[in-house]
Design a protein around this motif. Structure first.
Motif, short mmCIF file in Angstrom:
data_model
loop_
_atom_site.label_atom_id
_atom_site.label_comp_id
_atom_site.label_asym_id
_atom_site.label_seq_id
_atom_site.Cartn_x
_atom_site.Cartn_y
_atom_site.Cartn_z
N ALA A 76 0.83 -1.20 0.00
CA ALA A 76 0.00 0.00 0.00
C ALA A 76 0.87 1.26 0.00
CB ALA A 76 -0.92 -0.01 1.22
N ALA A 77 1.96 1.24 0.78
CA ALA A 77 2.84 2.41 0.81
C ALA A 77 3.46 2.66 -0.56
CB ALA A 77 3.94 2.21 1.86
N VAL A 78 3.91 1.59 -1.23
CA VAL A 78 4.48 1.76 -2.56
C VAL A 78 3.41 2.22 -3.55
CG1 VAL A 78 5.62 0.56 -4.46
CG2 VAL A 78 6.32 0.12 -2.12
N GLY A 79 2.18 1.70 -3.41
CA GLY A 79 1.10 2.13 -4.28
C GLY A 79 0.82 3.62 -4.14
N VAL A 80 0.89 4.12 -2.90
CA VAL A 80 0.67 5.56 -2.70
C VAL A 80 1.78 6.37 -3.35
CG1 VAL A 80 0.54 7.38 -0.95
CG2 VAL A 80 -0.68 5.23 -0.60
N THR A 81 3.03 5.86 -3.28
CA THR A 81 4.11 6.60 -3.95
C THR A 81 3.95 6.58 -5.47
OG1 THR A 81 5.56 4.66 -4.03
CG2 THR A 81 5.70 6.04 -2.08
N TRP A 82 3.32 5.51 -5.98
CA TRP A 82 3.06 5.47 -7.42
C TRP A 82 2.00 6.47 -7.84
CZ3 TRP A 82 2.82 -0.56 -8.03
CH2 TRP A 82 4.10 -1.05 -8.27
N TYR A 83 0.86 6.42 -7.15
CA TYR A 83 -0.33 7.11 -7.64
C TYR A 83 -0.69 8.36 -6.83
CZ TYR A 83 -0.84 2.66 -10.04
OH TYR A 83 -0.60 1.55 -10.81
N GLY A 84 0.07 8.67 -5.76
CA GLY A 84 -0.23 9.87 -4.99
C GLY A 84 0.07 11.12 -5.79
N PRO A 85 -0.64 12.20 -5.52
CA PRO A 85 -0.41 13.44 -6.27
C PRO A 85 0.93 14.05 -5.92
CG PRO A 85 -1.94 13.82 -4.48
CD PRO A 85 -1.71 12.34 -4.52
N PRO A 86 1.62 14.64 -6.88
CA PRO A 86 2.93 15.25 -6.60
C PRO A 86 2.77 16.57 -5.85
CG PRO A 86 2.30 15.65 -8.87
CD PRO A 86 1.24 14.76 -8.30
N ARG A 87 3.86 16.99 -5.25
CA ARG A 87 3.88 18.28 -4.56
C ARG A 87 3.67 19.41 -5.59
NH1 ARG A 87 6.44 20.31 0.12
NH2 ARG A 87 7.27 18.20 0.54
N THR A 88 2.81 20.33 -5.25
CA THR A 88 2.57 21.48 -6.13
C THR A 88 3.52 22.60 -5.77
OG1 THR A 88 0.85 22.29 -4.64
CG2 THR A 88 0.15 20.88 -6.46
N GLY A 89 3.76 23.52 -6.70
CA GLY A 89 4.75 24.57 -6.63
C GLY A 89 4.94 25.23 -5.27
N PRO A 90 5.77 26.22 -5.20
CA PRO A 90 6.50 26.80 -6.35
C PRO A 90 7.72 25.97 -6.74
CG PRO A 90 7.08 27.98 -4.36
CD PRO A 90 6.06 26.96 -3.96
N PHE A 91 7.95 25.90 -8.02
CA PHE A 91 9.11 25.21 -8.56
C PHE A 91 10.01 26.21 -9.27
CE2 PHE A 91 5.79 21.93 -8.44
CZ PHE A 91 6.45 20.93 -7.73
N VAL A 92 11.28 25.82 -9.35
CA VAL A 92 12.27 26.65 -10.04
C VAL A 92 12.85 25.84 -11.18
CG1 VAL A 92 14.50 27.80 -9.85
CG2 VAL A 92 12.83 28.00 -8.00
N GLN A 93 12.88 26.44 -12.35
CA GLN A 93 13.49 25.80 -13.51
C GLN A 93 14.77 26.55 -13.86
OE1 GLN A 93 10.90 25.31 -16.85
NE2 GLN A 93 12.51 24.59 -18.20
N VAL A 94 15.88 25.82 -13.80
CA VAL A 94 17.18 26.42 -14.08
C VAL A 94 17.69 25.84 -15.40
CG1 VAL A 94 19.55 26.75 -13.27
CG2 VAL A 94 17.66 26.64 -11.62
N GLY A 95 17.94 26.73 -16.35
CA GLY A 95 18.46 26.30 -17.64
C GLY A 95 19.97 26.35 -17.65
N THR A 96 20.57 25.28 -18.15
CA THR A 96 22.02 25.22 -18.29
C THR A 96 22.36 24.78 -19.71
OG1 THR A 96 22.18 22.91 -17.59
CG2 THR A 96 22.26 24.59 -15.85
N VAL A 144 16.91 21.97 -15.42
CA VAL A 144 16.68 21.25 -14.16
C VAL A 144 15.52 21.92 -13.46
CG1 VAL A 144 17.65 20.53 -11.96
CG2 VAL A 144 19.11 20.64 -13.99
N CYS A 145 14.50 21.13 -13.08
CA CYS A 145 13.29 21.69 -12.49
C CYS A 145 13.01 20.98 -11.16
CB CYS A 145 12.10 21.53 -13.44
SG CYS A 145 10.58 22.30 -12.82
N GLY A 146 12.68 21.77 -10.14
CA GLY A 146 12.32 21.22 -8.85
C GLY A 146 12.23 22.30 -7.81
N THR A 147 12.40 21.93 -6.56
CA THR A 147 12.36 22.89 -5.47
C THR A 147 13.78 23.07 -4.92
OG1 THR A 147 11.88 21.12 -3.89
CG2 THR A 147 10.01 22.31 -4.81
N VAL A 148 14.12 24.30 -4.60
CA VAL A 148 15.44 24.62 -4.06
C VAL A 148 15.47 24.23 -2.59
CG1 VAL A 148 17.13 26.43 -3.64
CG2 VAL A 148 15.74 26.48 -5.72
N THR A 149 16.44 23.40 -2.23
CA THR A 149 16.56 22.95 -0.84
C THR A 149 17.75 23.57 -0.13
OG1 THR A 149 17.83 21.00 -1.54
CG2 THR A 149 15.44 20.75 -1.34
#
Length: 203
Positions: free
Chosen positions: A141-161, A166-171
């Motif tokens: 069930a835990a793996v199923g949730v990681t498959w089908y659970g909704p992703p985290r919504t923004g804000p996201f940063v897209q860095v072009g190189t 590269v797109c994601g959240t700055v940590t």
């Protein structure tokens, strides 16, 4: 007035039946212990296949899930850990006996005591099998949730190189390097290589 009289003498069939019953009682505990060992080994191999050999796999980073769904994955994994540990202890108890010492004065006669121990071992075996199977279900069930659970919504940063975007959240930011958490894991991007930096609603 009721008078007790001796019954008929035992026949050969009665004696053989009594001998067979005594033999079954003597071997009952050993049979239960052997069954518990077989169940323990089989269920251990099942969990090893699920966890050790990664036959099922979800997102590599649970942090990319929405916060509530990530918490649900954590709760499922914690429940799987607890049920698996209790189930393993129950299987060990069924296979090797309880961690207890019975006073000599309280010991029942050998056939009765072995039968009571066999009954307790069967009860522990059933409990352990049920809990380990529940642990496997919680892991799935835990793996199923990681498959089908909704992703985290923004804000996201897209860095072009020069090598791509590269797109994601700055940590973290340190020494002119951005650490961005992406769907495949953390990526470090030197700011000297960045050509564009922009906020996007989703990756």
């Amino acid at each position: 007035m009721i008078r007790l009289r001796p019954g008929p003498p035992a026949t050969v069939a009665d004696l053989r039946q009594a001998q067979a019953l005594a033999g079954l009682l003597r071997a009952e505990l050993d049979r239960v212990r052997s069954a518990a060992l077989a169940w323990r080994n089989g269920l251990g191999a099942l969990l090893l296949a699920l966890v050790g050999f990664s036959l099922i796999r979800g997102r590599t980073d649970v942090g990319t899930l929405a916060p509530n769904w990530a918490a649900l994955v954590g709760a499922l994994l914690l429940a799987a850990l607890v049920t698996g540990a209790v189930g393993a202890l129950a299987l060990l108890c069924a296979a090797h006996g309880r961690l207890a010492v019975t006073p000599v004065a309280a010991l029942p006669p050998p056939p009765t005591g072995d039968h009571q121990e066999a009954v307790a071992a069967v009860r522990a075996l059933r409990t352990g099998v049920g809990l380990v199977l529940l642990c496997a279900a919680l892991l799935v069930a835990a793996v199923g949730v990681t498959w089908y659970g909704p992703p985290r919504t923004g804000p996201f940063v897209q860095v072009g190189t020069g090598a791509g975007a590269v797109c994601g959240t700055v940590t973290a930011t340190a020494a002119g390097t951005l650490t961005i958490r992406t769907a495949t894991g953390p990526v470090q991007v030197p700011l000297t290589d960045a050509t564009t930096v922009k906020a996007v609603p989703a990756c």
